[in-house]
Scaffold this active site. Structure first.
Site, PDB file in Angstrom:
ATOM      1  N   ASN A  12       0.812  -1.214   0.000  1.00 23.23           N
ATOM      2  CA  ASN A  12       0.000   0.000   0.000  1.00 23.23           C
ATOM      3  C   ASN A  12       0.847   1.267   0.000  1.00 23.23           C
ATOM      4  O   ASN A  12       0.323   2.369   0.192  1.00 23.23           O
ATOM      5  CB  ASN A  12      -0.930  -0.001   1.223  1.00 23.23           C
ATOM      6  CG  ASN A  12      -1.995  -1.077   1.114  1.00 23.23           C
ATOM      7  OD1 ASN A  12      -2.496  -1.369   0.036  1.00 23.23           O
ATOM      8  ND2 ASN A  12      -2.330  -1.688   2.244  1.00 23.23           N
ATOM      9  N   HIS A  71       3.023   2.425   2.120  1.00 19.21           N
ATOM     10  CA  HIS A  71       3.367   3.104   3.358  1.00 19.21           C
ATOM     11  C   HIS A  71       4.204   2.165   4.218  1.00 19.21           C
ATOM     12  O   HIS A  71       4.266   0.967   3.975  1.00 19.21           O
ATOM     13  CB  HIS A  71       2.135   3.642   4.090  1.00 19.21           C
ATOM     14  CG  HIS A  71       1.214   2.598   4.627  1.00 19.21           C
ATOM     15  ND1 HIS A  71      -0.114   2.827   4.874  1.00 19.21           N
ATOM     16  CD2 HIS A  71       1.393   1.302   4.969  1.00 19.21           C
ATOM     17  CE1 HIS A  71      -0.691   1.747   5.334  1.00 19.21           C
ATOM     18  NE2 HIS A  71       0.207   0.814   5.399  1.00 19.21           N
ATOM     19  N   CYS A  75       3.682   7.354   7.401  1.00 22.52           N
ATOM     20  CA  CYS A  75       4.822   8.052   6.797  1.00 22.52           C
ATOM     21  C   CYS A  75       5.254   7.286   5.555  1.00 22.52           C
ATOM     22  O   CYS A  75       5.073   6.072   5.454  1.00 22.52           O
ATOM     23  CB  CYS A  75       5.977   8.196   7.782  1.00 22.52           C
ATOM     24  SG  CYS A  75       6.681   6.656   8.360  1.00 22.52           S
TER      25      CYS A  75
END
Length: 406
Positions: free
Chosen positions: A309, A311, A346
């Protein structure tokens, strides 16, 4: 070979035939120049460069230079003589049965020792009325730390792996990271907002652990996932963990409500049970540069830290949090419990800071302290909070150390 033998039983190979006078007709063959044989009774006699017979089965033929084969066996032509070589067919059938028996033994494989992996292929299985997923893991040499026991990252990786395999085994895995087909259509993914873990005992190298996981409803738009980790050999409980998950839009990166279509997919798998851990409702302390005892800056994700995904993997955050934990404490203590609150994600270009504050003891005597509690914060360089956490550490029991002097 088997096909040839079987075919020959219905279509016999050409053989010599008897004329009305009982004499054997001659059969031609290809050129066998250079071959010779000694005539003997009841055997084939080869005459190199002999002339081919003028007639075979009443037809004229002319094959210059071909060998002349004369069969001197006067045995009568019977049904038995025309049967195939049954030994070849029997050998082929035996080979097939042996291969089938070997495959059956592999499917019916069972461990011969109680400490061997009960799930030899590591795929896991559904148990307890189809609502609990169970998978076994063997602790590898690269999954242990300096104290010869599994690291907290290893434990968390096992939890994450069973969660994804649970979704896959239930037939709900789309092309996302644990996303169902309806979630994929709506560009939705799961994100964890809270994780609570209690470790009673860490497994060591060569141990086999059994991980159970199941899901339940959490509020109006969330899902709770629990785990129970046991020693596969003794049944002793090693770890208990509970987490809360919500949905986020993969394109906008904003939290989303739980669509009814997705609810219809996952609700049949919900277990109506209390959390395996009582919720630690204590508020997590907010840290800054003035309240933190230890700070580690310049932490950046590697490409391998990203999941599908795009991340950072949830387990990676734990490693970053412990980057600022005091070494004196980690050498003499083991992580007993952990509570994490995930605030934001993040990406690969993020630069982070890890802050830790020790409470309950003097930081100058961490090596001799009993139980130690720490507050943690993982934040971006601009100060935005990524993960807040609290960890509790207990003294390690004496263990045999590696002999590095010899």
């Amino acid at each position: 070979m088997v096909a040839t033998s079987a075919t020959s039983s219905f279509f016999p190979l050409p053989s010599s035939s008897l004329d009305p006078n009982g004499k054997t007709n001659k059969v031609t063959s290809t050129n066998f120049s250079g071959l010779s044989s000694t005539p003997s009774s009841g055997r084939m006699k080869v005459k190199p460069n002999a002339q081919a017979p003028s007639k075979i089965n009443g037809k004229k033929v002319s094959l210059p230079g071909s060998a002349h084969i004369v069969k001197t066996d006067n045995a009568p032509r019977t049904f038995i003589n025309q049967l195939p070589d049954w030994s070849m067919l029997l050998a082929a059938i035996t080979t097939v049965f042996l291969a089938a028996e070997k495959q059956w033994m592999m499917l019916d494989w069972k461990p011969r020792r109680s400490d061997m992996i009960m799930d030899p292929f590591g795929l896991g299985r559904i148990v307890q009325d189809g609502l609990v997923f169970r998978q076994n893991f063997s602790i590898r040499s690269y999954e242990i730390g300096a104290d010869r026991s599994a690291s907290i990252e290893t434990v968390m990786n096992h939890l994450q792996e069973t969660a994804l395999n649970h979704v896959k085994s239930a037939g709900l895995l789309g092309d996302g990271f644990g996303s169902t087909p309806e979630m994929v259509k709506k560009n939705l993914i799961w994100v964890v907002t809270r994780m609570q873990v209690v470790v009673d005992k860490y497994p060591t190298w060569g141990d086999v652990v059994e991980v159970d996981t199941w899901v339940s409803k959490s509020g109006k738009n969330g899902m709770r996932r629990d785990w129970l980790v046991r020693d596969c050999n003794t049944g002793e409980i090693l770890t208990r963990a509970s987490s809360v998950w919500v949905m986020m839009n993969k394109l906008t990166r904003r939290l989303s409500k739980l669509p009814e279509e997705v609810r219809g997919e996952i609700e049949p798998y919900f277990v109506n049970s209390d959390p395996i851990l009582a919720e630690d409702s204590r508020k997590l302390t907010k840290l800054d540069d003035n309240t933190a005892d230890y700070v580690r800056s310049g932490l950046t994700p590697r490409w391998s830290d990203l999941d599908v995904n795009q991340h950072v993997n949830n387990v990676k955050y734990i490693g970053w949090i412990l980057e600022s934990a005091p070494v004196e404490m980690m050498e003499k203590h083991k992580l007993k419990s952990m509570t994490l609150e995930y605030r934001r994600e993040c990406g690969r270009d993020s630069v982070l800071q890890s802050l830790t504050a020790v409470s309950g003891c003097d930081i100058g005597n961490l090596g001799t302290a009993g139980e130690v509690e720490c507050q943690h914060l993982l934040r971006l360089q601009d100060g935005a909070e990524v993960v807040k956490g609290r960890t509790v550490w207990s003294s390690k029991t004496p263990t045999t150390t590696w002999d590095t002097t010899s």
